[in-house]
Design an enzyme around this catalytic site. Structure first.
Site, short mmCIF file in Angstrom:
data_model
loop_
_atom_site.label_atom_id
_atom_site.label_comp_id
_atom_site.label_asym_id
_atom_site.label_seq_id
_atom_site.Cartn_x
_atom_site.Cartn_y
_atom_site.Cartn_z
CD GLU A 96 -1.48 2.39 2.01
OE1 GLU A 96 -2.38 3.39 2.28
OE2 GLU A 96 -0.22 2.29 2.86
CG ASP B 96 -4.82 2.70 6.35
OD1 ASP B 96 -3.87 2.41 7.15
OD2 ASP B 96 -4.70 3.31 5.39
#
Length: 398
Positions: free
Chosen positions: A197, A244
């Site tokens: 990511e 997140d």
């Protein structure tokens, strides 16, 4: 005759998909207070030094390094030993990065799922819980506790917590017999721990989201058998819940998309109910009920979906899936005034700077959301007296 059969199947598939949406958004069964009280707690599993879930992830884990492999092995071992009824898959890809020159860097996405035992893979829509597990290439030694070691551990706890209830529910359903028209029998659950990511140098469309971009593209072209209810692996995702930057104290979680605001509201209602029941450690003590009810992480619960502005501009692992039509619930700590948590992308993003009660409470909230989505009310072992004693003893340790 073939054309007629195909047309009928196409019509049924459209009807089935529409019914799934109605089933999710309208016929959502609210979980009881007794079940909320019965949800398992993580105990010491989030201890940053010895916790079985969290501590193995609190290491540098840049894609293609031994740390990344160690964390993958941790995920694999956890599901194989604690959740043996789950199926495990890995999706591999490689890509050149701005720091690797001509060398291809490997990226490995970890996938685990559990479906009703009688259902074919292509006939199951799955609630999908997602976090990235890689850490930043620079600065060297970056840990990334909120980003996103803690979210991975939260999801692991939630899946372990609901697994026995899933078994009990599906065993009872199987004993009663089932109909192919019962939508509840076509609901599974899935975990994605995504690699790559983080940007290696500077965040761009090509230097970021390596694993998510590869998986979304692959699943878009991964077709189920022609008579399946869902055409592809991608279309089987009924809701993509991305966690997140979670684990800092007093997070602010906004609703990002009007089409999933109903799911956001359901999670917000669960947060409020857990606080009212005194089941969250980040709340003030039980006797300060008025103050406890003022705390709210999901701050847009009372807003109408008409007033929710799409905030897809926050770049994260959901984007490659969202651009292909997947519905997204993005749980990220972001305040329009102060931005991301202050430790974000700094060497201060360590286990020592996690807020323990907040991490534990997130795991409880994710568990409650998954249990409610999977309609597991009444399938948990209830031992409220022991749980209450444990919760209050842990509060006194803060």
């Amino acid at each position: 005759m073939v054309v007629l059969s195909s047309s009928r199947h196409a019509l049924w598939r459209c009807v089935f998909s529409l019914l799934l949406l109605v089933h999710s958004a309208v016929a959502y069964s609210v979980i009881s207070d007794d079940t909320l009280r019965a949800l398992p707690r993580p105990g010491d599993d989030f201890d940053i030094h010895t916790g079985k879930l969290l501590s193995p992830i609190l290491i540098p884990r840049v894609p293609g390094t031994p740390g990344s492999t160690a964390v993958l092995n941790h995920f694999n071992d956890f599901f194989q030993t604690s959740l043996p009824d789950w199926k495990i898959e890995f999706q591999n890809s490689t890509s050149k990065t701005p720091v690797s020159g001509d060398k291809e860097v490997p990226f490995v996405n970890f996938i685990a799922y559990r479906d009703p035992p009688w259902a074919s893979k292509g006939d199951v829509g799955r609630l999908t819980l997602v976090a990235h597990y890689d850490s930043k290439y620079s600065p060297e030694g970056f840990i990334g506790a909120i980003d996103s070691a803690a979210p991975c551990a939260m999801i692991m706890h939630a899946m372990r917590s609901i697994d026995a209830a899933l078994t009990k529910k599906w065993t009872e359903m199987g004993a009663r017999g089932h109909s192919n028209l019962d939508l509840d029998e076509h609901t599974g659950i899935q975990v994605l721990f995504l690699d790559g990511e983080e940007a290696f140098q500077t965040w761009t469309d090509t230097d970021s989201l390596y694993g998510a971009r590869s998986l979304a593209e692959t699943w878009e072209d991964s077709y189920h058998p022609v008579m399946s209810n869902f055409k592809t692996e991608l279309s089987s995702i009924t809701l993509f819940v991305l966690l997140d930057l979670l684990g800092a104290k007093s997070p602010t979680i906004r609703s990002h998309f009007p089409t999933t605001h109903w799911a956001y509201q359901n999670m917000g209602k669960l947060e409020n109910r857990l606080r009212e029941l005194g089941e969250l450690r980040s709340a003030p003590p039980h006797e300060e009920k008025a103050k406890r009810n003022e705390i709210r992480w999901l701050v847009d619960v009372e807003a109408s979906e008409r007033h929710v502005t799409s905030r897809g501009g926050i770049s994260d692992d959901h984007l490659p899936f969202m651009h292909r039509g997947v519905e997204i619930l993005h749980l990220i700590d972001f305040n329009s005034g102060s931005g991301f948590p202050k430790v974000w992308h700094t060497m201060e993003d360590t286990g020592e700077n996690l807020d323990g009660p907040t991490v534990e409470d997130w795991s409880m909230l994710v568990t409650a959301f998954a249990a409610e989505w999977m309609e597991l009310d009444g399938f948990f072992e209830t031992t409220p007296s022991a749980r209450s004693a444990d919760l209050h003893s842990r509060k006194t340790e803060l």
